[in-house]
Scaffold this motif. Structure first.
Motif, PDB file in Angstrom:
ATOM      1  N   ARG A  89      37.879  65.710  26.734  1.00 54.87           N
ATOM      2  CA  ARG A  89      36.538  65.650  27.333  1.00 54.87           C
ATOM      3  C   ARG A  89      35.434  65.465  26.279  1.00 54.87           C
ATOM      4  NH1 ARG A  89      36.518  66.458  32.615  1.00 54.87           N
ATOM      5  NH2 ARG A  89      38.345  67.389  33.579  1.00 54.87           N
ATOM      6  N   GLU A  90      35.551  66.147  25.159  1.00 53.01           N
ATOM      7  CA  GLU A  90      34.543  65.989  24.103  1.00 53.01           C
ATOM      8  C   GLU A  90      34.632  64.610  23.455  1.00 53.01           C
ATOM      9  OE1 GLU A  90      34.106  69.214  21.276  1.00 53.01           O
ATOM     10  OE2 GLU A  90      34.597  70.667  22.847  1.00 53.01           O
ATOM     11  N   TYR A  91      35.849  64.144  23.261  1.00 48.23           N
ATOM     12  CA  TYR A  91      36.033  62.826  22.653  1.00 48.23           C
ATOM     13  C   TYR A  91      35.437  61.739  23.540  1.00 48.23           C
ATOM     14  CZ  TYR A  91      38.263  59.073  20.059  1.00 48.23           C
ATOM     15  OH  TYR A  91      38.480  57.951  19.292  1.00 48.23           O
ATOM     16  N   LEU A  92      35.731  61.811  24.834  1.00 53.51           N
ATOM     17  CA  LEU A  92      35.262  60.783  25.772  1.00 53.51           C
ATOM     18  C   LEU A  92      33.930  61.192  26.414  1.00 53.51           C
ATOM     19  CD1 LEU A  92      38.674  59.744  27.347  1.00 53.51           C
ATOM     20  CD2 LEU A  92      37.299  58.515  25.640  1.00 53.51           C
ATOM     21  N   SER A  93      33.015  61.632  25.577  1.00 56.03           N
ATOM     22  CA  SER A  93      31.699  62.052  26.057  1.00 56.03           C
ATOM     23  C   SER A  93      30.630  61.042  25.648  1.00 56.03           C
ATOM     24  CB  SER A  93      31.341  63.416  25.471  1.00 56.03           C
ATOM     25  OG  SER A  93      31.106  63.300  24.069  1.00 56.03           O
ATOM     26  N   PRO A  94      29.541  60.984  26.407  1.00 58.96           N
ATOM     27  CA  PRO A  94      28.421  60.124  26.008  1.00 58.96           C
ATOM     28  C   PRO A  94      27.875  60.500  24.620  1.00 58.96           C
ATOM     29  CG  PRO A  94      28.191  60.718  28.313  1.00 58.96           C
ATOM     30  CD  PRO A  94      29.331  61.546  27.754  1.00 58.96           C
ATOM     31  N   ALA A 156      45.541  56.463  21.784  1.00 55.49           N
ATOM     32  CA  ALA A 156      45.203  55.032  21.838  1.00 55.49           C
ATOM     33  C   ALA A 156      44.331  54.737  23.062  1.00 55.49           C
ATOM     34  CB  ALA A 156      46.480  54.189  21.870  1.00 55.49           C
ATOM     35  N   LEU A 157      44.661  55.337  24.185  1.00 53.68           N
ATOM     36  CA  LEU A 157      43.864  55.170  25.404  1.00 53.68           C
ATOM     37  C   LEU A 157      42.437  55.660  25.175  1.00 53.68           C
ATOM     38  CD1 LEU A 157      44.981  56.140  28.967  1.00 53.68           C
ATOM     39  CD2 LEU A 157      42.812  56.955  28.089  1.00 53.68           C
ATOM     40  N   MET A 158      42.310  56.814  24.519  1.00 57.05           N
ATOM     41  CA  MET A 158      40.985  57.385  24.268  1.00 57.05           C
ATOM     42  C   MET A 158      40.171  56.523  23.309  1.00 57.05           C
ATOM     43  SD  MET A 158      42.235  61.367  24.111  1.00 57.05           S
ATOM     44  CE  MET A 158      40.831  61.919  23.175  1.00 57.05           C
ATOM     45  N   VAL A 159      40.795  56.040  22.252  1.00 62.52           N
ATOM     46  CA  VAL A 159      40.100  55.194  21.279  1.00 62.52           C
ATOM     47  C   VAL A 159      39.622  53.907  21.948  1.00 62.52           C
ATOM     48  CG1 VAL A 159      40.404  53.806  19.180  1.00 62.52           C
ATOM     49  CG2 VAL A 159      41.271  56.149  19.257  1.00 62.52           C
ATOM     50  N   GLY A 160      40.509  53.261  22.707  1.00 62.50           N
ATOM     51  CA  GLY A 160      40.133  52.022  23.401  1.00 62.50           C
ATOM     52  C   GLY A 160      39.039  52.250  24.427  1.00 62.50           C
ATOM     53  N   THR A 161      39.114  53.364  25.140  1.00 63.13           N
ATOM     54  CA  THR A 161      38.082  53.705  26.120  1.00 63.13           C
ATOM     55  C   THR A 161      36.735  53.881  25.432  1.00 63.13           C
ATOM     56  OG1 THR A 161      39.693  54.740  27.595  1.00 63.13           O
ATOM     57  CG2 THR A 161      37.394  55.397  27.867  1.00 63.13           C
ATOM     58  N   VAL A 177      33.342  54.374  32.718  1.00 63.18           N
ATOM     59  CA  VAL A 177      34.532  54.098  31.909  1.00 63.18           C
ATOM     60  C   VAL A 177      34.973  55.372  31.183  1.00 63.18           C
ATOM     61  CG1 VAL A 177      35.333  52.865  29.829  1.00 63.18           C
ATOM     62  CG2 VAL A 177      34.173  51.617  31.660  1.00 63.18           C
ATOM     63  N   LEU A 178      34.016  56.111  30.619  1.00 61.88           N
ATOM     64  CA  LEU A 178      34.353  57.368  29.945  1.00 61.88           C
ATOM     65  C   LEU A 178      34.982  58.360  30.916  1.00 61.88           C
ATOM     66  CD1 LEU A 178      31.271  58.003  27.610  1.00 61.88           C
ATOM     67  CD2 LEU A 178      33.552  57.181  26.960  1.00 61.88           C
ATOM     68  N   GLU A 179      34.380  58.512  32.079  1.00 64.16           N
ATOM     69  CA  GLU A 179      34.899  59.470  33.065  1.00 64.16           C
ATOM     70  C   GLU A 179      36.298  59.076  33.531  1.00 64.16           C
ATOM     71  OE1 GLU A 179      35.454  62.774  34.954  1.00 64.16           O
ATOM     72  OE2 GLU A 179      33.672  62.464  33.731  1.00 64.16           O
ATOM     73  N   GLN A 180      36.505  57.792  33.780  1.00 59.45           N
ATOM     74  CA  GLN A 180      37.836  57.344  34.197  1.00 59.45           C
ATOM     75  C   GLN A 180      38.837  57.509  33.059  1.00 59.45           C
ATOM     76  OE1 GLN A 180      38.747  56.348  37.439  1.00 59.45           O
ATOM     77  NE2 GLN A 180      40.709  56.818  36.491  1.00 59.45           N
ATOM     78  N   GLY A 181      38.386  57.305  31.830  1.00 63.89           N
ATOM     79  CA  GLY A 181      39.248  57.513  30.671  1.00 63.89           C
ATOM     80  C   GLY A 181      39.728  58.956  30.577  1.00 63.89           C
ATOM     81  N   ILE A 182      38.840  59.900  30.875  1.00 61.07           N
ATOM     82  CA  ILE A 182      39.216  61.316  30.883  1.00 61.07           C
ATOM     83  C   ILE A 182      40.315  61.542  31.913  1.00 61.07           C
ATOM     84  CG2 ILE A 182      38.446  63.655  31.493  1.00 61.07           C
ATOM     85  CD1 ILE A 182      35.665  62.834  30.296  1.00 61.07           C
TER      86      ILE A 182
END
Length: 192
Positions: A89-94, A156-161, A177-182
């Protein structure tokens, strides 16, 4: 006097790697010349070669240093499944998306690292696998190796997202995109 000199040199080297790491993640490796990097550190160009053999040497050092810092954050957070979710969640945050200079070197530099010399690629590989294995050990304590590929795939999914979210001009879509990535990352982690 010699001890002070050694400590001073180490502190200066650390200042260079910290400021250059932020600059690389913000402007890219190729977009950051030695003169700019040294100016960021408050030093002259000539001082660079007292600390690094070449820009490639600096890049390999920074990649290793950045990933070591990321591992420290991860190992302090990923103590259980809830901690792993917190990392996702922190990684894929705005906030991470909007501050690349303070964030993950993979999301900021992966395309350039792929074109770097073998020493940099090895530093990258070693650094990433260290924290991937740490997370795998949390998720599958009896057989961490069984979770390694899954954790690497989620990373890899997180980095690409993150890279895609940063590239989108539409902020609402970038947030989606971030939310769906989470959701995707957590689903993969929970899959048997």
């Amino acid at each position: 006097m010699a001890r002070y000199d050694k400590e001073h040199k180490q502190a200066t080297r650390q200042r260079i790697t910290e400021t250059a790491g932020r600059r690389f993640k913000r402007d890219g490796i190729d977009g950051s010349g030695v003169a700019t990097l040294m100016a960021d550190a408050g030093l002259t160009n000539g001082a660079f070669y007292a600390h690094f053999e070449s820009k490639d040497d600096l890049v390999a050092t920074i990649v290793a240093d950045q990933l070591r810092g990321q591992r420290e954050w991860i190992s302090g957070t990923a103590t259980d499944r809830a901690g792993v979710e917190r990392i996702v969640r922190e990684y894929l945050s705005p906030a991470h998306r909007d501050n690349p200079e303070e964030g993950c070197p993979s999301a900021a530099l992966l395309d350039e690292i792929g074109r770097c010399p073998d020493a940099t690629k090895q530093a990258y590989t070693d650094g990433v696998l260290a924290f991937i294995d740490d997370i795998a050990a949390v998720l599958a304590p009896r057989d961490p190796q069984s979770a390694r590929a899954k954790v690497l795939s989620v990373y890899a999914l997180m980095v690409g997202t993150m890279q895609l979210s940063r590239a989108l001009a539409d902020r609402k879509l970038a947030n989606q995109v971030l939310e769906q990535g989470i959701q995707n990352a957590l689903a993969v982690l929970d899959a048997k």
